[in-house]
Write a protein that holds these residues in place. Structure first.
Motif, PDB file in Angstrom:
ATOM      1  N   ILE A 172      16.486  11.207 -13.694  1.00  0.00           N
ATOM      2  CA  ILE A 172      17.525  12.202 -12.751  1.00  0.00           C
ATOM      3  C   ILE A 172      16.773  13.226 -13.804  1.00  0.00           C
ATOM      4  O   ILE A 172      17.415  13.019 -14.448  1.00  0.00           O
ATOM      5  N   ARG A 173      17.019  14.344 -12.906  1.00  0.00           N
ATOM      6  CA  ARG A 173      16.803  15.198 -13.717  1.00  0.00           C
ATOM      7  C   ARG A 173      17.585  16.958 -13.496  1.00  0.00           C
ATOM      8  O   ARG A 173      17.423  17.556 -11.927  1.00  0.00           O
ATOM      9  N   TYR A 174      18.635  17.128 -14.490  1.00  0.00           N
ATOM     10  CA  TYR A 174      19.147  18.168 -13.764  1.00  0.00           C
ATOM     11  C   TYR A 174      19.092  19.810 -14.504  1.00  0.00           C
ATOM     12  O   TYR A 174      18.590  19.476 -15.663  1.00  0.00           O
ATOM     13  N   VAL A 175      18.480  20.830 -13.220  1.00  0.00           N
ATOM     14  CA  VAL A 175      18.419  22.145 -13.866  1.00  0.00           C
ATOM     15  C   VAL A 175      19.461  22.935 -13.342  1.00  0.00           C
ATOM     16  O   VAL A 175      19.333  23.233 -13.017  1.00  0.00           O
ATOM     17  N   SER A 207      18.927  21.730 -19.640  1.00  0.00           N
ATOM     18  CA  SER A 207      18.277  20.863 -18.421  1.00  0.00           C
ATOM     19  C   SER A 207      19.277  19.673 -19.128  1.00  0.00           C
ATOM     20  O   SER A 207      19.544  19.419 -20.238  1.00  0.00           O
ATOM     21  N   LEU A 208      19.181  18.395 -17.872  1.00  0.00           N
ATOM     22  CA  LEU A 208      19.360  16.838 -18.609  1.00  0.00           C
ATOM     23  C   LEU A 208      19.151  16.261 -17.959  1.00  0.00           C
ATOM     24  O   LEU A 208      18.637  15.742 -16.420  1.00  0.00           O
ATOM     25  N   ASN A 209      18.917  15.237 -18.604  1.00  0.00           N
ATOM     26  CA  ASN A 209      17.357  13.835 -17.909  1.00  0.00           C
ATOM     27  C   ASN A 209      17.841  12.947 -18.220  1.00  0.00           C
ATOM     28  O   ASN A 209      18.547  12.432 -19.493  1.00  0.00           O
ATOM     29  N   LEU A 210      18.196  11.906 -16.895  1.00  0.00           N
ATOM     30  CA  LEU A 210      18.187  10.600 -17.690  1.00  0.00           C
ATOM     31  C   LEU A 210      17.141   9.874 -16.691  1.00  0.00           C
ATOM     32  O   LEU A 210      16.931   9.907 -15.626  1.00  0.00           O
ATOM     33  N   GLU A 211      16.295   8.855 -17.976  1.00  0.00           N
ATOM     34  CA  GLU A 211      15.185   8.377 -17.576  1.00  0.00           C
ATOM     35  C   GLU A 211      15.650   6.419 -17.737  1.00  0.00           C
ATOM     36  O   GLU A 211      16.298   6.090 -18.800  1.00  0.00           O
ATOM     37  N   PHE A 212      14.966   5.870 -16.864  1.00  0.00           N
ATOM     38  CA  PHE A 212      15.780   4.910 -16.835  1.00  0.00           C
ATOM     39  C   PHE A 212      14.231   3.545 -16.260  1.00  0.00           C
ATOM     40  O   PHE A 212      13.615   4.041 -15.806  1.00  0.00           O
ATOM     41  N   GLN A 213      14.494   1.934 -16.950  1.00  0.00           N
ATOM     42  CA  GLN A 213      13.725   1.215 -16.109  1.00  0.00           C
ATOM     43  C   GLN A 213      14.334   0.197 -16.946  1.00  0.00           C
ATOM     44  O   GLN A 213      14.959  -0.250 -17.716  1.00  0.00           O
ATOM     45  N   THR A 214      14.206  -0.999 -15.931  1.00  0.00           N
ATOM     46  CA  THR A 214      13.820  -2.600 -15.758  1.00  0.00           C
ATOM     47  C   THR A 214      13.510  -3.853 -15.594  1.00  0.00           C
ATOM     48  O   THR A 214      12.659  -2.814 -14.444  1.00  0.00           O
ATOM     49  N   GLY A 215      13.382  -4.678 -16.138  1.00  0.00           N
ATOM     50  CA  GLY A 215      12.893  -5.639 -15.197  1.00  0.00           C
ATOM     51  C   GLY A 215      13.631  -6.167 -14.193  1.00  0.00           C
ATOM     52  O   GLY A 215      14.778  -6.067 -14.569  1.00  0.00           O
ATOM     53  N   ILE A 216      13.093  -6.818 -13.043  1.00  0.00           N
ATOM     54  CA  ILE A 216      13.612  -7.343 -11.713  1.00  0.00           C
ATOM     55  C   ILE A 216      13.052  -8.369 -11.681  1.00  0.00           C
ATOM     56  O   ILE A 216      13.525  -8.505 -10.592  1.00  0.00           O
ATOM     57  N   ASP A 261      20.495  28.718  -7.199  1.00  0.00           N
ATOM     58  CA  ASP A 261      21.158  27.174  -7.200  1.00  0.00           C
ATOM     59  C   ASP A 261      20.559  26.486  -7.818  1.00  0.00           C
ATOM     60  O   ASP A 261      19.359  26.782  -8.520  1.00  0.00           O
ATOM     61  N   ASP A 262      21.201  25.654  -9.249  1.00  0.00           N
ATOM     62  CA  ASP A 262      21.626  23.921  -9.648  1.00  0.00           C
ATOM     63  C   ASP A 262      20.427  23.333  -8.820  1.00  0.00           C
ATOM     64  O   ASP A 262      20.300  23.505  -7.573  1.00  0.00           O
ATOM     65  N   SER A 263      19.673  22.744  -9.833  1.00  0.00           N
ATOM     66  CA  SER A 263      19.148  21.666  -9.001  1.00  0.00           C
ATOM     67  C   SER A 263      18.395  20.653  -9.683  1.00  0.00           C
ATOM     68  O   SER A 263      18.718  19.984 -10.815  1.00  0.00           O
ATOM     69  N   ILE A 264      18.648  19.015  -9.007  1.00  0.00           N
ATOM     70  CA  ILE A 264      18.805  18.071  -8.702  1.00  0.00           C
ATOM     71  C   ILE A 264      17.709  17.057  -8.508  1.00  0.00           C
ATOM     72  O   ILE A 264      17.585  17.518  -7.149  1.00  0.00           O
ATOM     73  N   SER A 271       7.159  20.247 -15.239  1.00  0.00           N
ATOM     74  CA  SER A 271       6.316  19.003 -16.574  1.00  0.00           C
ATOM     75  C   SER A 271       7.771  18.581 -16.257  1.00  0.00           C
ATOM     76  O   SER A 271       7.578  16.790 -16.372  1.00  0.00           O
ATOM     77  N   GLY A 272       8.874  18.704 -15.863  1.00  0.00           N
ATOM     78  CA  GLY A 272       9.917  17.463 -15.959  1.00  0.00           C
ATOM     79  C   GLY A 272      10.397  17.742 -17.842  1.00  0.00           C
ATOM     80  O   GLY A 272      12.177  17.624 -17.787  1.00  0.00           O
ATOM     81  N   GLN A 273       9.855  17.855 -18.529  1.00  0.00           N
ATOM     82  CA  GLN A 273      10.033  17.910 -19.872  1.00  0.00           C
ATOM     83  C   GLN A 273      11.011  16.566 -20.123  1.00  0.00           C
ATOM     84  O   GLN A 273      11.820  16.786 -21.381  1.00  0.00           O
ATOM     85  N   PHE A 274      10.094  14.766 -20.134  1.00  0.00           N
ATOM     86  CA  PHE A 274      10.705  14.110 -20.590  1.00  0.00           C
ATOM     87  C   PHE A 274      10.126  13.498 -22.272  1.00  0.00           C
ATOM     88  O   PHE A 274       9.353  14.216 -22.258  1.00  0.00           O
ATOM     89  N   VAL A 275      10.715  13.277 -22.447  1.00  0.00           N
ATOM     90  CA  VAL A 275      10.066  12.446 -23.896  1.00  0.00           C
ATOM     91  C   VAL A 275      10.137  10.914 -23.957  1.00  0.00           C
ATOM     92  O   VAL A 275      10.086   9.880 -24.966  1.00  0.00           O
TER      93      VAL A 275
END
Length: 357
Positions: free
Chosen positions: A238-241, A219-228, A261-264, A26-30
């Motif tokens: 970006i998800r690191y496990v 794990s460590l999740n970075l979620e981002f968005q921006t209007g362009i 192996d860890d994964s990104i 699932s990626g476990q995003f918030v």
């Protein structure tokens, strides 16, 4: 614009594949924690996905990767302008592989069906329009059945399940509402789950009870968005496990699974609103290949490249997002068996329905 922003950013999760690092699903995003509530400050969403994957090896007349489906649910309630609470239910870990149609080919005798459920309770506090923190508790279980993949030392069949283990989630976010910008960083701790079950030694057909502990990785999740541009959004994650060292080892028969192996995993997408009701998005995904040769047939691939297409329909307080993702899965080989898996691929489809009320 706000409905479009959240709907476009959901695409990556709506069509996520089981092909991510280790046995991540699932990626476990918030993202749901940042959804706007309706008149009562509430938001709820339901999701369903299905994945069909394939891996082929010369001389092995069987495709070990099996199809599977999964579900998700999220609810978020605003308490006031600064404080909100949420709950997310997902299936973060899983595996579905089967070599049994030809159990003696290459000395292989095995299959695996691994499933899990996680319930995450979260709170978010906004200091102002730009900065917020979030965190909470995650309850996660693990269970299934694994039969030793490669004949040799004590081949056995393991059936086991766990109660819920407990871990924590903590994160922070920076936002610029005027340009639809958000960066959210979330850390999820490792979770120890105590499993109990039965092992059957295949050589003697002797069944024995077993008990052991497995550690679900942090794990460590970075979620981002921006209007362009007007009605155009750039988004990704970006998800690191810490998969390295994840294993299933019992006192009786020994080690069934061990990841090295860890994964990104990276995702980048662009969303575009066409009118008040319709918007679309495209995403690209990438994961660096891990160690070759592999040491567990539980995951006969390493790394991936993917592309996803999605569309969102919004009407009043309801929005429906559907999408399809195609992934080229990296090849893998196993010294112990002489197997080389090539031409691996997966396709996933997802549907998510959200309501604010």
């Amino acid at each position: 614009m706000k409905n479009f922003i959240s709907a476009a950013a959901m695409l990556a999760a709506s069509t996520s594949l089981a092909s991510a690092g280790g046995i991540d699903r699932s990626g476990q995003f918030v993202r749901a924690l940042f959804e706007e509530g309706g008149e009562t400050g509430a938001y709820a969403e339901f999701s369903f996905g299905a994945v069909s994957a394939g891996a082929s090896s010369a001389g092995l007349p069987v495709d070990p990767l099996k199809s599977y489906s999964q579900y998700g649910f999220a609810f978020k309630q605003d308490i006031n302008e600064k404080l909100s609470f949420g709950i997310i239910i997902d299936q973060p870990i899983g595996a579905a592989v089967d070599y049994r149609p030809f159990p003696f080919a290459f000395g292989i005798s095995g299959f695996a069906l691994v499933e899990s459920t996680a319930v995450t309770a979260l709170a978010r506090y906004k200091f102002n329009d730009n900065f917020s923190v979030h965190g909470g508790i995650r309850f996660q279980d693990l269970g299934g059945q694994i039969q030793t993949f490669v004949g040799g030392v004590s081949p056995a069949n393991l059936t086991a399940s766990s109660d819920f283990g407990v871990g924590f989630v903590v994160g922070a976010a920076y936002e610029r509402p005027d340009i639809a910008m958000r960066f959210a960083l979330t850390y999820s701790s490792e979770i120890d789950v105590d499993l109990e079950g039965t092992e059957v030694a295949l050589a003697t057909a002797t069944a024995s009870p077993t008990a052991f502990t497995a550690t679900i990785p942090a794990s460590l999740n970075l979620e981002f968005q921006t209007g362009i541009a007007k009605d155009t959004l750039l988004f990704g994650s970006i998800r690191y496990v810490e998969w390295e060292g994840f294993n299933l080892t019992t006192p009786g028969q020994g080690q069934y699974v061990n990841f090295r192996d860890d994964s990104i995993t990276y995702s980048l997408g662009i969303g575009r609103r066409f009118n008040e009701n319709w918007s679309g998005a495209v995403t690209l995904g990438f994961e660096e290949p891990g160690t070759r040769p592999g040491n567990t047939l539980l995951n006969p691939k390493t790394g991936q490249k993917s592309i996803g297409l999605g569309v969102t329909y919004t009407n009043g307080n309801t929005k429906v997002t559907g999408g399809v993702t195609y992934a080229e899965l990296g090849s893998q080989n196993f010294t112990a068996t002489g197997l080389n898996f090539n031409d691996n691929s997966a396709i996933g489809a997802g549907l998510r329905v959200g309501f604010n009320f």
